[in-house]
Structures are given as C-alpha cells and as structure tokens.
Design a protein around this motif. Structure first.
Motif, mmCIF file in Angstrom:
data_model
loop_
_atom_site.group_PDB
_atom_site.id
_atom_site.type_symbol
_atom_site.label_atom_id
_atom_site.label_comp_id
_atom_site.label_asym_id
_atom_site.label_seq_id
_atom_site.Cartn_x
_atom_site.Cartn_y
_atom_site.Cartn_z
ATOM 1 N N GLU A 10 23.597 22.787 -41.674
ATOM 2 C CA GLU A 10 23.426 23.550 -42.916
ATOM 3 C C GLU A 10 24.780 24.052 -43.406
ATOM 4 O O GLU A 10 25.093 23.967 -44.600
ATOM 5 C CB GLU A 10 22.480 24.726 -42.689
ATOM 6 N N ILE A 11 25.575 24.562 -42.469
ATOM 7 C CA ILE A 11 26.920 25.016 -42.820
ATOM 8 C C ILE A 11 27.767 23.835 -43.275
ATOM 9 O O ILE A 11 28.496 23.918 -44.275
ATOM 10 C CB ILE A 11 27.586 25.719 -41.619
ATOM 11 N N LEU A 12 27.679 22.731 -42.559
ATOM 12 C CA LEU A 12 28.475 21.555 -42.919
ATOM 13 C C LEU A 12 28.125 21.063 -44.320
ATOM 14 O O LEU A 12 29.011 20.707 -45.110
ATOM 15 C CB LEU A 12 28.262 20.445 -41.889
ATOM 16 N N THR A 13 26.847 21.047 -44.646
ATOM 17 C CA THR A 13 26.426 20.618 -45.981
ATOM 18 C C THR A 13 26.958 21.556 -47.053
ATOM 19 O O THR A 13 27.448 21.114 -48.104
ATOM 20 C CB THR A 13 24.891 20.549 -46.057
ATOM 21 N N ALA A 14 26.897 22.855 -46.787
ATOM 22 C CA ALA A 14 27.412 23.831 -47.752
ATOM 23 C C ALA A 14 28.919 23.673 -47.936
ATOM 24 O O ALA A 14 29.431 23.741 -49.065
ATOM 25 C CB ALA A 14 27.080 25.247 -47.292
ATOM 26 N N LEU A 15 29.636 23.470 -46.842
ATOM 27 C CA LEU A 15 31.079 23.247 -46.928
ATOM 28 C C LEU A 15 31.385 22.013 -47.774
ATOM 29 O O LEU A 15 32.273 22.028 -48.637
ATOM 30 C CB LEU A 15 31.669 23.059 -45.529
ATOM 31 N N THR A 16 30.655 20.945 -47.521
ATOM 32 C CA THR A 16 30.895 19.686 -48.225
ATOM 33 C C THR A 16 30.637 19.831 -49.714
ATOM 34 O O THR A 16 31.466 19.439 -50.553
ATOM 35 C CB THR A 16 30.003 18.577 -47.646
ATOM 36 N N ASN A 17 29.486 20.383 -50.064
ATOM 37 C CA ASN A 17 29.142 20.530 -51.480
ATOM 38 C C ASN A 17 30.158 21.394 -52.220
ATOM 39 O O ASN A 17 30.631 21.043 -53.309
ATOM 40 C CB ASN A 17 27.747 21.139 -51.619
ATOM 41 N N ALA A 18 30.509 22.531 -51.623
ATOM 42 C CA ALA A 18 31.419 23.458 -52.300
ATOM 43 C C ALA A 18 32.838 22.904 -52.365
ATOM 44 O O ALA A 18 33.555 23.124 -53.351
ATOM 45 C CB ALA A 18 31.409 24.811 -51.597
ATOM 46 N N TYR A 19 33.262 22.199 -51.321
ATOM 47 C CA TYR A 19 34.619 21.640 -51.321
ATOM 48 C C TYR A 19 34.764 20.591 -52.418
ATOM 49 O O TYR A 19 35.725 20.613 -53.196
ATOM 50 C CB TYR A 19 34.921 21.030 -49.958
ATOM 51 N N ILE A 20 33.811 19.686 -52.503
ATOM 52 C CA ILE A 20 33.876 18.645 -53.531
ATOM 53 C C ILE A 20 33.743 19.257 -54.919
ATOM 54 O O ILE A 20 34.474 18.896 -55.853
ATOM 55 C CB ILE A 20 32.798 17.579 -53.266
ATOM 56 N N GLU A 21 32.846 20.222 -55.085
ATOM 57 C CA GLU A 21 32.699 20.900 -56.376
ATOM 58 C C GLU A 21 33.974 21.639 -56.767
ATOM 59 O O GLU A 21 34.320 21.724 -57.953
ATOM 60 C CB GLU A 21 31.536 21.893 -56.314
#
Length: 372
Positions: free
Chosen positions: A280-291
C-alpha cells in the motif's frame, strides 16, 4: 546574557568547536550546542544563541574527499531552487548555506572542513512511514525537487562521489575488497558473497537500461529522514542533505525512497524473517512520485522505476558488504558485524522485490501520469 551551555556540549570537541564557531562570528560560551539527527556520514549540530539558531556540520572527508565541491554544489542548487521558489514553481523551502566571517560557504579548522546551514524551526523528520498519506507527501516532495532542477545544467555540478550509483563500479570495488579482505571477514560473509555473485543476469539488465536513460540532477539519498515536515501542518517543508546531489537517474532516487520506506524492519535489523513489504505504501509512493513530475517523465524513465526498486537494495547491500570486507571505513558502525548485518538485510529486501516483480510492474505502469 549568554545561554547556559547544554550538558551535551561538554562531550563535544569543545576547543575545535570554539574555533569553528569563531569563524562564523560566534563565541562558544554564548551558544547552546546539541547533536542533531542520526546520519551515517557527517556529524551535525544544532547551535542556538540568544538571537538565532543554525546548523553546524562537519564534512566527513573520508567520504567527501573534495569538501569544497560539496559546498559549492549546494550553493548552485539552492540558488536555482530559490529562483523557482520565488516564482512559485517550487513549493518547498530551499535550504541554503550561511557565510563565514570571510564570506565563504565553509571554514577549515585543524585540517577539517565545516559549514553552517540555514535552520528551519518547528520542523521534524521521520524515520519511517506510518500511513499512505505520509507516503504520498514524501514521494511528491522528492519528485518536485528533481522536477524543479530539470532545467538546471548538470554539467555545472562537480561529481561529488565518482560513480556513486554505478553498479558496475560497485561490483569492481566489491571484487577488490574480496581480494584483500581478512579471512575471518570473508568466512563470515561467504553466504552473502555467493548470492551477489549469482546475480549476473540482473547486473546485466541494469547496464542495458542505463544506456537509454536521460541524466537529471538527482538527490541520490532520498531517505525519508532527508525531508523536513512542519509541526504545525504535517506537510513537507524542505528537502535536506544535498551532499550527494549530482547528475543521476530517477530510478536511483525512486528506488532508494522505496527501499527506505516500504520494508517492515529497519535496514540494520537482523530479524530477516520478520521482513515484509508494505505494498500500500509502495503504491502510494509510486503514484505520487510519478504525479510529482506532472507528465515530464519519459516512458523509459517510468519503466526504469521497476528496475530501481530492485537495484537500490541490491547495490546498497554490495556497498555495506564491501565496507565490511574493507574493515568498516565508510559507514558508521556500532558493533563488529554491523555492516554485514546491513548487507544481509538489504539482500533479503532485494529477494522479496524480485519475488514480486509482476506486482511491481503493474503498480508502476498503472500509475497516473499527472495530477491535472
């Protein structure tokens, strides 16, 4: 009226600190000095006077053998970020270095280099992520930092640590350490050594994708504790520790951030059976980093993030193990096998990521491109 010295001050190198502070225009008897943070490389202090507070930092010359390049790079980056901040295109606060009485960004005392840094009060750092919301804030802040430097000429920056995230060079250093290590250390590390030597296919894949990646100015140490948060708002305030800012690839910054935020145990924990990955943390990191790049990441850069997630724990394990074999000359340690424990920890994290490569690929490739 002078400030009463903090009890910690007596444990510090009083005479040396007095000479350093004098070059920044302060008398030590008017200063309260406390250790600040828990970095593995530099010794950092908070200095408080009646009028203001600032950070005083000793630059570790065993790690940074050209300390003036460290401070000069930091000046260039901070100046660029200030321009972006002033025109509202960078939402964070740039950290800047203060000047000595000779108007320099560093001082040299007894052969050692020191600098003084702007201190932002009422802030805190995190050692671990505790929520998806925090993860999003962290990733977006580091992405905004790199994006704000996208029009900075990276050729102006000195290469502070040559080949810092160059896996092939780290492998060569590892091989050199193997050739010169003490027998007792070789024996203790044999299992980890053998596993690293079995990963040639992955090593080759990193060399291949790197050929096609654009260079950016990257932070190169995107641990969670290199971000300041406001005590009032719990929002990111500033990216700190610019020592290793230099040309690099986004997969390095992203991979290091994931490495430091997603495991269930600390990087120097020996309880490897308890290690898991918070997806869940990894997904949040990925989405926010790319955004956070707002559509400016190329397709190859996005795909490289998958490699970066695996690369950074693998490469750090090699660095920890190399340092262990060399007699612990680089990273601070608190016991004899500390670096070996760290190496085993990071190798276990690499294994877990490799086992979940299909999931990692889906998370990265399905992330939104921008927040607009």
């Amino acid at each position: 009226m002078s400030i009463k010295k903090h009890p910690m001050t007596s444990a510090l190198p009083h005479k040396l600190l007095a000479q350093v502070l004098a070059q920044f225009g302060y008398a030590i008897e008017n200063c309260k000095i406390t250790l600040l943070g828990n970095g593995l490389i530099n010794n950092t202090y908070l200095v408080q006077t009646l009028d203001n507070s600032f950070v005083l930092q000793h630059i570790n010359q065993q790690v940074f053998n050209a300390p003036r390049q460290v401070t000069d790079n930091a000046d260039l980056i901070s100046a660029h970020l200030k321009i972006k901040s002033d025109n509202k295109s960078y939402p964070l606060t740039p950290i800047y270095q203060l000047r000595s009485i000779d108007n320099k960004n560093h001082v040299k005392v007894q052969g050692q280099y020191w600098r003084s840094l702007h201190y932002i009060p009422q802030c805190y750092t995190l050692e671990s992520i505790t929520s998806v919301e925090q993860a999003s804030l962290v990733a977006r802040a580091f992405a905004q930092f790199t994006a704000a430097l996208s029009d900075f000429n990276s050729e102006e920056l000195a290469e502070i640590i040559a080949h810092f995230h160059n896996l092939s060079i780290r492998i060569k250093q590892f091989q050199q350490a193997l050739a010169s290590a003490e027998d007792t250390r070789l024996a203790a590390a044999q299992t980890s050594i053998a596993f690293i030597q079995s990963q040639q296919t992955f090593i080759d894949s990193i060399a291949e994708i790197t050929k096609n990646l654009p260079l950016r100015v990257t932070h190169n140490d995107t641990k969670i504790n290199n971000l300041l948060f406001s005590k009032a708002t719990n929002q990111p305030v500033a990216v700190i520790d610019l020592d290793t800012c230099m040309p690099g690839y986004v997969m390095h910054d992203f991979g290091d951030m994931v490495r430091s935020c997603c495991p269930s145990i600390a990087e120097d924990s020996a309880e490897l059976d308890n290690m898991s990955i918070n997806f869940e943390i990894l997904t949040a990191l990925t989405n926010a980093y790319i955004e956070g790049f707002n559509g400016s990441l190329s397709e190859i850069e996005r795909r490289s993030l998958i490699f970066g997630i695996k690369l950074m724990p693998f490469m750090l394990s090699i660095r920890f193990l190399t340092d262990f074999l060399n007699g612990d000359r680089y990273f601070k340690t608190t016991y004899a096998s500390h670096n070996l424990v760290r190496a085993k920890n990071q190798l276990q994290l690499y294994r877990l990521f490799c086992q979940q490569e299909a999931l990692l690929t889906n998370i990265v490739l399905s992330a939104p491109t921008s927040n607009t």
